[in-house]
Design an enzyme around this catalytic site. Structure first.
Site, PDB file in Angstrom:
ATOM      1  CG  HIS A   1      -5.974   1.526  -0.582  1.00  0.00           C
ATOM      2  ND1 HIS A   1      -6.129   2.010   0.690  1.00  0.00           N
ATOM      3  CD2 HIS A   1      -6.032   0.164  -0.467  1.00  0.00           C
ATOM      4  CE1 HIS A   1      -6.285   1.000   1.540  1.00  0.00           C
ATOM      5  NE2 HIS A   1      -6.233  -0.132   0.864  1.00  0.00           N
TER       6      HIS A   1
ATOM      7  CG  HIS B   1     -28.327 -12.714  27.627  1.00  0.00           C
ATOM      8  ND1 HIS B   1     -29.060 -12.174  26.600  1.00  0.00           N
ATOM      9  CD2 HIS B   1     -27.963 -11.666  28.416  1.00  0.00           C
ATOM     10  CE1 HIS B   1     -29.137 -10.867  26.761  1.00  0.00           C
ATOM     11  NE2 HIS B   1     -28.476 -10.525  27.854  1.00  0.00           N
TER      12      HIS B   1
ATOM     13  CD  GLU C   1     -20.168  -5.413  25.346  1.00  0.00           C
ATOM     14  OE1 GLU C   1     -20.180  -4.757  24.280  1.00  0.00           O
ATOM     15  OE2 GLU C   1     -21.135  -5.419  26.134  1.00  0.00           O
TER      16      GLU C   1
ATOM     17  CG  HIS D   1      -1.757  -1.221   1.351  1.00  0.00           C
ATOM     18  ND1 HIS D   1      -1.282  -2.441   1.760  1.00  0.00           N
ATOM     19  CD2 HIS D   1      -3.076  -1.394   1.094  1.00  0.00           C
ATOM     20  CE1 HIS D   1      -2.270  -3.330   1.764  1.00  0.00           C
ATOM     21  NE2 HIS D   1      -3.364  -2.722   1.368  1.00  0.00           N
TER      22      HIS D   1
HETATM   23  C1  TPP Z   1     -11.592  -4.224   9.982  1.00  0.00           C
HETATM   24  C2  TPP Z   1     -11.036  -4.106   8.607  1.00  0.00           C
HETATM   25  N1  TPP Z   1     -11.865  -4.098   7.567  1.00  0.00           N
HETATM   26  C3  TPP Z   1     -11.399  -4.045   6.306  1.00  0.00           C
HETATM   27  C4  TPP Z   1     -10.060  -3.990   6.071  1.00  0.00           C
HETATM   28  C5  TPP Z   1      -9.515  -3.966   4.647  1.00  0.00           C
HETATM   29  N2  TPP Z   1      -9.036  -2.608   4.338  1.00  0.00           N
HETATM   30  C6  TPP Z   1      -7.750  -2.297   4.451  1.00  0.00           C
HETATM   31  S1  TPP Z   1      -7.437  -0.699   4.125  1.00  0.00           S
HETATM   32  C7  TPP Z   1      -9.063  -0.397   3.778  1.00  0.00           C
HETATM   33  C8  TPP Z   1      -9.520   0.973   3.371  1.00  0.00           C
HETATM   34  C9  TPP Z   1      -9.112   1.932   4.400  1.00  0.00           C
HETATM   35  O1  TPP Z   1      -9.321   3.220   3.967  1.00  0.00           O
HETATM   36  P1  TPP Z   1      -8.456   4.372   4.622  1.00  0.00           P
HETATM   37  O2  TPP Z   1      -8.324   4.125   6.063  1.00  0.00           O
HETATM   38  O3  TPP Z   1      -9.045   5.647   4.204  1.00  0.00           O
HETATM   39  O4  TPP Z   1      -7.034   4.146   3.999  1.00  0.00           O
HETATM   40  P2  TPP Z   1      -6.425   4.838   2.694  1.00  0.00           P
HETATM   41  O5  TPP Z   1      -7.099   4.235   1.506  1.00  0.00           O
HETATM   42  O6  TPP Z   1      -6.692   6.286   2.804  1.00  0.00           O
HETATM   43  O7  TPP Z   1      -4.994   4.483   2.750  1.00  0.00           O
HETATM   44  C10 TPP Z   1      -9.813  -1.555   3.935  1.00  0.00           C
HETATM   45  C11 TPP Z   1     -11.262  -1.646   3.704  1.00  0.00           C
HETATM   46  C12 TPP Z   1      -9.206  -4.004   7.187  1.00  0.00           C
HETATM   47  N3  TPP Z   1      -7.881  -3.970   7.063  1.00  0.00           N
HETATM   48  N4  TPP Z   1      -9.728  -4.019   8.435  1.00  0.00           N
END
Ligand code: TPP
Ligand code: MG
Length: 665
Positions: free
Chosen positions: A261, A469, A407, A30
């Site tokens: 990204h 529960h 939680e 990334h």
């Molecule tokens: C809980 C979770 N859901 C989905 C992902 C997959 N994922 C990784 S980065 C991302 C997008 C994140 O967007 P942003 O925080 O704006 O990062 P940017 O594209 O700006 O680098 C996703 C959906 C993950 N790593 N964790």
């Protein structure tokens, strides 16, 4: 020192170059996030963060959490450039390859300077809340001279969009954690495209409404970033620094788009970016002057850390501080010695949640590192003790956290506390809601943190609250998580033994699955001389009672079903069928025993029968395919507990005939 863009810009560009080149070499990763936040991160490390690259374990260092873990090349670049021993440039060139500590997402156990494992979005920021809590607690005990540091977070749109963000910032705002500052990479881009496709939230307003201070800056203007970070530090509330940024900044054709990204930029775009950035050096080379500037950033904290050493050496609290930081493990056995002896002399019939509270009495009294809490179920989880006063904004020296109904936020905060060091957190909720915290429990295990989950109401035995529960699959599903000890003790003494094991296990988190309903004390004789060495739960499973007649059956049970097994055994013995009872409070520990021990406890010439008020799947591992598995493979029901045990066949009347039938085949 004034802001000097001529010095800072090449330093930030070094991060950009390393990030795009490493992702290209790995052909995965990334680049967008590190390139977009390179400027803000450079200002943070250069001008605001207290750290000594030569001494990553300095207790009073600022903590830095890259919550947007996908941007891992940002932290690898920062650590390498500022002079940490690792990662080396070779390791960066091997980004994402087997054996390189530069893993796809940052792992706390692979690199110093990576304070926590991130990647599951939202959890880094939520762990940072726990780090900031630990810092304030230790500060309240030991004063500014020994403990006075900040917790910095870089988070993306994703971290702020996740549900856990609401829990985390609610807790931080309420607790007034002013030493915590979050830099938001406000690039308005996620994987699918613009954030306007999925959200129209006013994030700054939400943070403000939660008790946070919010300040904005141009994330590519060094003076603007610096002023915002100054404002963040000056404000007594936790701060959100909204950095307006361009994702992939520096890649002329792709920046500002989700194309940057999570994919390599490609050779053409990288070459174009080199032109735009004026970066002539070959991949994984940093010009000497830029490198020297970065090294001086990492070295400047050495003075601070040496001064801190001098303060510690001169401090009247030196010993207490070092003992606090060493953790509670060494004191676990001694703390419980007298208590277990008393139980052996005078058995108690109580719920194991109550037994847990009883064990916590001496533990919290003698081990100052233990910080308790509950997600709004204090009276049900029995987690509060007289030694643990509330942890509040007015009194951070308190050792009991009212987490509220959060939680997941609680579990993540506990991870952060454990990672910070100096405190060992335990926290309660109903076992059924372990699913709400599950990914944080998984991260406790992955990160090798000592977090103790006190999870009560562990079966249909909770009764009238009904199937929503009543845990059915939870105990077994927690056993699936590697490096997690799931304890389901059967009485007061086992509960104390499991607590001792949890407190002693510094690199493994524990779940204590505890009953709401009262249970007889099955242990006692032989336990009055308890020294810890004879902690029978340490083997995970053990023969609680030997067959009197010739052994034909072994009943293996956990928790509340061990007493049931003793009733079944009595009926079988009355018919001349010799029956062993094996208590299995922790399958993970039993699995770790040698083959001879396991074969002795679970002999191949007997019918092995598992009894547990939860899913039977998984017990075949111990009973074999020709054994018998008694449990509940459907959702529960709402009724008094006694009626439910009858309805689901967890009575000697229902179980013994099945065993007889099996034996007669
Ligand atoms: C809980 C979770 N859901 C989905 C992902 C997959 N994922 C990784 S980065 C991302 C997008 C994140 O967007 P942003 O925080 O704006 O990062 P940017 O594209 O700006 O680098 C996703 C959906 C993950 N790593 N964790
Ligand atoms: Mg984004």
């Amino acid at each position: 020192m004034t802001i000097d863009p001529a010095r800072l810009q090449p330093m930030a560009n070094a991060i950009r170059a390393l990030s795009m080149d490493a992702v290209q070499a790995a052909n995965s990763g990334h680049p967008g996030m590190p390139m977009g936040m390179a400027d803000a991160a450079t200002v943070l490390f250069d001008r605001h963060m207290k750290f000594d690259a030569g001494r990553p374990d300095w207790a009073d260092r600022d903590r830095f959490v890259l919550s947007a873990g996908h941007g891992s090349m940002l932290i690898y670049s920062l650590l390498n450039l500022s002079g940490y021993a690792r990662p080396t440039m070779d390791e960066i060139a091997n980004f994402r390859q087997l054996g390189s500590p530069c893993a796809g997402h940052p792992e706390n156990f692979l690199l110093d300077g990576v304070e926590c494992t991130t990647g599951p979005l939202g959890q880094g920021l939520a762990m940072a809340v726990g780090m900031a809590m630990a810092e304030r607690h230790l500060n309240a005990k030991f004063g500014d001279d020994l403990v006075d540091h900040r917790t910095w977070v870089i988070a993306g749109d994703g971290c702020l969009m996740e549900g856990i963000n609401h829990e985390a910032i609610g807790l931080a705002g309420h607790l007034k954690l002013g030493q915590m500052n979050v830099l938001w990479d406000d690039n308005a881009i996620t994987i699918d495209g613009g954030t306007d496709m999925s959200t129209s939230e006013d994030i700054c307003a939400r943070y403000e409404a939660t008790g946070w201070h919010v300040v904005k800056c141009d994330g590519h203007d060094f003076a603007s970033i610096d002023a915002a970070l100054e404002a963040a530090k000056a404000d007594p509330r936790p701060s959100l620094v909204a950095c307006t940024t361009v994702i992939g900044k520096g890649a002329p054709n792709k920046q500002g788009t989700s194309a940057t990204h999570g994919a390599p930029l490609g050779p053409d775009e990288i070459s174009a970016a080199r032109d735009v950035l004026g970066w002539e050096a070959a991949p994984f080379n940093v010009p000497a002057e830029i490198e020297a500037n970065w090294r001086s950033v990492g070295a400047k904290g050495a003075e601070d850390s040496a001064a801190w050493d001098a303060r510690l050496a001169a401090s009247a609290q030196k010993q207490a501080f070092e003992a606090q930081m060493a953790g509670p493990a060494a004191g676990a056995v001694a703390a419980l010695q007298g208590y277990i002896r008393a139980l052996a002399a005078e058995p108690k019939k109580v719920a194991t949640r109550k037994a847990s509270e009883m064990a916590l009495g001496p533990l919290t009294e003698q081990l100052p590192q233990l910080i308790g809490g509950s997600a709004d179920l204090t009276g049900s989880n029995n987690t509060k003790t007289p030694s643990t006063a509330p942890f509040t904004p007015e009194d951070y020296a308190g050792r009991y956290v009212y987490y509220g109904i959060r939680e997941f936020g609680m579990a993540a905060a506990m991870n952060g506390m454990a990672l910070h060091g100096g405190v060992t957190p335990y926290g309660g909720t109903f076992l059924i809601f372990s699913d709400y915290c599950r990914n944080a429990i998984r991260l406790s295990a992955l990160q090798q943190t000592q977090v103790i989950y006190v999870m009560t109401h562990d079966s249909i035995g909770l009764g009238e609250d009904g199937p929503t529960h009543q845990p059915i699959e939870q105990v077994m599903s927690l056993r699936l998580i590697p490096n997690l000890m799931t304890f389901r003790p059967c009485d007061t003494i086992e509960t104390a033994e499991c607590w001792a094991l949890a407190v002693k296990s510094t690199q493994t988190p524990s779940v204590l699955a505890l009953t709401r309903q009262g249970l007889p004390q099955l242990r006692g004789e032989g336990d009055e001389t308890w020294t810890g060495a004879d902690n029978r739960c340490a083997k995970g499973g053990y023969r609680l009672q030997s067959a009197k007649a010739a052994r034909k059956v072994v009943l293996v049970a956990s928790g509340s079903e061990v007493a049931l097994a003793t009733d079944c055994a009595a009926q079988l013995e009355a018919q001349g069928i010799g029956t062993d009872i094996v208590s299995m409070p922790c399958t993970e520990l039993f699995d770790a025993q040698d083959a001879a021990y396991k074969a002795d406890v679970l002999p191949s010439d007997a019918l092995i029968v598992s009894i547990e008020a939860g899913v039977t799947q998984g017990w075949e591992r111990y009973t074999g395919l020709s054994g018998l598995n008694i449990g509940i493979d459907r959702f529960g029901a709402s009724a008094p507990a006694g009626q439910l045990f009858e309805k689901f066949g967890l009575t000697p009347e229902a179980i013994v005939p099945q065993i007889l039938k099996k034996l007669s085949k």
